[in-house]
Design an enzyme around this catalytic site. Structure first.
Site, PDB file in Angstrom:
ATOM      1  N   TYR A 160      -7.260   5.099  -4.636  1.00  0.00           N
ATOM      2  CA  TYR A 160      -8.477   4.655  -4.000  1.00  0.00           C
ATOM      3  C   TYR A 160      -8.874   5.166  -2.678  1.00  0.00           C
ATOM      4  O   TYR A 160      -9.731   4.650  -1.811  1.00  0.00           O
ATOM      5  CB  TYR A 160      -8.892   3.196  -4.105  1.00  0.00           C
ATOM      6  CG  TYR A 160      -7.872   2.133  -3.680  1.00  0.00           C
ATOM      7  CD1 TYR A 160      -7.674   1.956  -2.395  1.00  0.00           C
ATOM      8  CD2 TYR A 160      -6.928   1.762  -4.414  1.00  0.00           C
ATOM      9  CE1 TYR A 160      -6.677   1.129  -1.895  1.00  0.00           C
ATOM     10  CE2 TYR A 160      -5.694   1.142  -4.130  1.00  0.00           C
ATOM     11  CZ  TYR A 160      -5.819   0.614  -2.689  1.00  0.00           C
ATOM     12  OH  TYR A 160      -4.726  -0.183  -2.229  1.00  0.00           O
ATOM     13  N   GLY A 163      -3.671   6.675   3.606  1.00  0.00           N
ATOM     14  CA  GLY A 163      -2.983   6.355   2.144  1.00  0.00           C
ATOM     15  C   GLY A 163      -3.332   7.254   1.175  1.00  0.00           C
ATOM     16  O   GLY A 163      -4.283   8.225   1.483  1.00  0.00           O
ATOM     17  N   LYS A 197       2.108   2.110  -3.140  1.00  0.00           N
ATOM     18  CA  LYS A 197       1.020   2.644  -4.129  1.00  0.00           C
ATOM     19  C   LYS A 197       0.926   4.176  -4.044  1.00  0.00           C
ATOM     20  O   LYS A 197       0.710   4.884  -4.719  1.00  0.00           O
ATOM     21  CB  LYS A 197      -0.219   1.865  -3.861  1.00  0.00           C
ATOM     22  CG  LYS A 197      -0.237   0.669  -4.665  1.00  0.00           C
ATOM     23  CD  LYS A 197      -1.412  -0.122  -4.416  1.00  0.00           C
ATOM     24  CE  LYS A 197      -1.466  -1.439  -5.144  1.00  0.00           C
ATOM     25  NZ  LYS A 197      -2.900  -2.323  -4.770  1.00  0.00           N
ATOM     26  N   HIS A 218       3.402   3.151   6.023  1.00  0.00           N
ATOM     27  CA  HIS A 218       2.030   3.032   6.744  1.00  0.00           C
ATOM     28  C   HIS A 218       2.579   1.754   7.705  1.00  0.00           C
ATOM     29  O   HIS A 218       3.260   0.946   7.346  1.00  0.00           O
ATOM     30  CB  HIS A 218       1.030   2.487   5.569  1.00  0.00           C
ATOM     31  CG  HIS A 218       0.840   3.643   4.651  1.00  0.00           C
ATOM     32  ND1 HIS A 218       0.391   4.890   5.032  1.00  0.00           N
ATOM     33  CD2 HIS A 218       0.613   3.440   3.291  1.00  0.00           C
ATOM     34  CE1 HIS A 218       0.411   5.422   3.697  1.00  0.00           C
ATOM     35  NE2 HIS A 218       0.303   4.637   2.949  1.00  0.00           N
ATOM     36  N   HIS A 239      -7.935  -2.521   1.518  1.00  0.00           N
ATOM     37  CA  HIS A 239      -6.465  -2.640   1.377  1.00  0.00           C
ATOM     38  C   HIS A 239      -6.137  -4.116   1.101  1.00  0.00           C
ATOM     39  O   HIS A 239      -4.725  -4.428   0.509  1.00  0.00           O
ATOM     40  CB  HIS A 239      -5.390  -1.780   2.314  1.00  0.00           C
ATOM     41  CG  HIS A 239      -5.664  -0.399   2.123  1.00  0.00           C
ATOM     42  ND1 HIS A 239      -5.450   0.371   0.769  1.00  0.00           N
ATOM     43  CD2 HIS A 239      -6.190   0.499   3.056  1.00  0.00           C
ATOM     44  CE1 HIS A 239      -5.286   1.565   1.249  1.00  0.00           C
ATOM     45  NE2 HIS A 239      -5.920   1.738   2.408  1.00  0.00           N
ATOM     46  N   ARG A 282      -6.750  11.015   9.598  1.00  0.00           N
ATOM     47  CA  ARG A 282      -8.036  10.428   8.868  1.00  0.00           C
ATOM     48  C   ARG A 282      -8.751  10.205  10.382  1.00  0.00           C
ATOM     49  O   ARG A 282      -8.050   9.015  10.960  1.00  0.00           O
ATOM     50  CB  ARG A 282      -8.000   9.573   7.779  1.00  0.00           C
ATOM     51  CG  ARG A 282      -9.461   9.375   7.391  1.00  0.00           C
ATOM     52  CD  ARG A 282      -9.613   8.198   6.372  1.00  0.00           C
ATOM     53  NE  ARG A 282      -9.508   6.872   7.232  1.00  0.00           N
ATOM     54  CZ  ARG A 282      -8.801   6.103   7.104  1.00  0.00           C
ATOM     55  NH1 ARG A 282      -7.893   6.199   5.978  1.00  0.00           N
ATOM     56  NH2 ARG A 282      -8.693   4.823   7.806  1.00  0.00           N
ATOM     57  N   GLU A 290      -8.180  -0.995  -6.743  1.00  0.00           N
ATOM     58  CA  GLU A 290      -8.607   0.284  -7.577  1.00  0.00           C
ATOM     59  C   GLU A 290      -9.858   0.265  -8.421  1.00  0.00           C
ATOM     60  O   GLU A 290     -10.384   1.320  -8.997  1.00  0.00           O
ATOM     61  CB  GLU A 290      -7.522   0.099  -8.869  1.00  0.00           C
ATOM     62  CG  GLU A 290      -5.959   0.571  -8.326  1.00  0.00           C
ATOM     63  CD  GLU A 290      -5.166  -0.663  -7.689  1.00  0.00           C
ATOM     64  OE1 GLU A 290      -4.324  -0.472  -6.979  1.00  0.00           O
ATOM     65  OE2 GLU A 290      -5.851  -1.729  -7.554  1.00  0.00           O
ATOM     66  N   VAL A 327       0.980  -1.052  -0.003  1.00  0.00           N
ATOM     67  CA  VAL A 327      -0.047  -0.043   0.064  1.00  0.00           C
ATOM     68  C   VAL A 327       0.811   1.237  -0.109  1.00  0.00           C
ATOM     69  O   VAL A 327       0.549   2.086  -0.674  1.00  0.00           O
ATOM     70  CB  VAL A 327      -0.941  -0.078   1.415  1.00  0.00           C
ATOM     71  CG1 VAL A 327      -1.750   1.345   1.187  1.00  0.00           C
ATOM     72  CG2 VAL A 327      -1.902  -1.107   1.229  1.00  0.00           C
TER      73      VAL A 327
END
Length: 344
Positions: A315, A311, A22, A99, A244, A290, A250, A19
């Site tokens: 997405y 992230g 990405k 992450h 995830h 978040r 996606e 992740v």
């Protein structure tokens, strides 16, 4: 005009390695290269640091060289090995998209602090607190914020299965992206769920399930000057949100629909945004986070968790919530770096 040198760290040793790659790819595609000079530092799953050209899917097999961040404040940058010699690359600011463990728990933030390099996101203390859901709940509850009822299970604890009212959620206390999370509907499922969670952490959280819709709010800023994104809402068809871990995230989630803005009244969305800001401040967050919550039928808002390094994938919820509020990804990246350089 000299460009600002930004060290972008990605990958890492946690279960969220892929992740993170990405997220770095999206940042690489959207950073203002006229204003910033990105230096991409990938960390392999085994913990090897490499400077690479771009954070592509096969970045480890590309033109890479050994690079480490020096904790020496005078050096203020990277030691990069080329032709059997080390070069010093000055760094103005660090932007970590590592992450999970070692990326969101205060570890990498501690290295940034030692190096004297300003960095995007939460400091050591708030990163560590938010990574450990039990600590976050305790502090939030003391600030007057509703939290789920929960119990902490340490390494050798064996809880009595009849001590809980089901359903409950069993979670690693310090992990992300729903890895190791199980919904337990009865006492016969508890032991297996605990063992699954222990694959990711020795500290386990058992949470009473909260009835209500899942909502989230992106928060940006430092101190009292906070900006919030549009509230989103997750509607589950079954299970729990785990995009995830899905094969093709996606293309959308297999078991959930995310609505932005949330299908709620303006008054409800406003209360969620204000609660998110209150939680953000109570936990000492800065830069970005978040805040995930539950909205119950009686209007009560309950904290779910705070993600201090959300992230940045195509997405991911955080950039989508900000985009819905009119802040594009290039602008969001710019604002985060500016906030870090201000050091407030």
């Amino acid at each position: 005009m000299n460009r600002v040198k930004v060290a972008i760290l990605f990958g890492g040793c946690s279960e969220e390695h892929d992740v993170s790659v990405k997220s770095a790819r999206e940042i690489a595609a959207n950073i203002d290269n006229e204003k910033y000079e990105p230096l991409y530092i990938g960390i392999t799953k085994s913990g090897v640091w490499k400077m690479c050209e771009k954070p592509c899917a096969e970045w480890e097999n590309g033109n890479c060289c050994s690079a480490v961040l020096s904790p020496d404040k005078k050096m203020h940058g990277l030691l990069v090995k080329k032709n059997h010699e080390y070069e010093i690359h000055h760094v103005d600011v660090a932007f970590s998209v590592l992450h999970g463990k070692s990326g969101e728990d205060g570890s990498i933030q501690g290295l940034f602090e030692l190096s004297g390099i300003p960095f995007v996101g939460c400091d050591i203390q708030s990163s560590a607190i938010c990574m450990d859901k039990s600590l976050a709940y305790i502090i939030a509850k003391n600030a007057g914020i509703a939290t789920p009822e929960f119990w902490v299970i340490n390494k050798d604890d064996r809880p009595a299965a009849d001590a809980f009212t089901y359903p409950v959620f069993v979670k690693p206390a310090r992990s992300g992206s729903s890895y190791g999370v199980k919904k337990v509907n009865g006492a016969d499922e508890l032991d297996a769920a605990i063992e699954s969670a222990r694959q990711y952490d020795s500290k386990i959280l058992i949470e009473q399930a909260v009835l209500g819709c899942e909502v989230g709010c992106a928060v940006l800023g430092n101190g009292s000057e906070l900006i919030v994104g549009e509230v989103d809402q997750i509607r589950l068809q079954h299970g729990f949100f785990r995009i995830h871990q899905e094969a093709e995230p996606e293309k959308g989630s297999e078991n959930a629909v995310i609505t932005i803005p949330a299908d709620l009244s303006a008054e409800e969305r406003g209360r969620i945004q204000e609660t998110a800001k209150k939680i953000y401040k109570a936990l000492g967050c800065r830069g970005l986070s978040r805040v995930d919550m539950f909205l119950q039928d009686n209007g009560r808002i309950v904290l779910n968790e705070v993600n201090t390094l959300p992230g940045f994938t195509s997405y991911s919820r955080y950039p989508r919530m900000m985009a819905a509020a009119g802040i594009t990804l290039p602008e969001l990246i710019d604002r985060l770096i500016v906030l870090a350089l201000k050091g407030e």
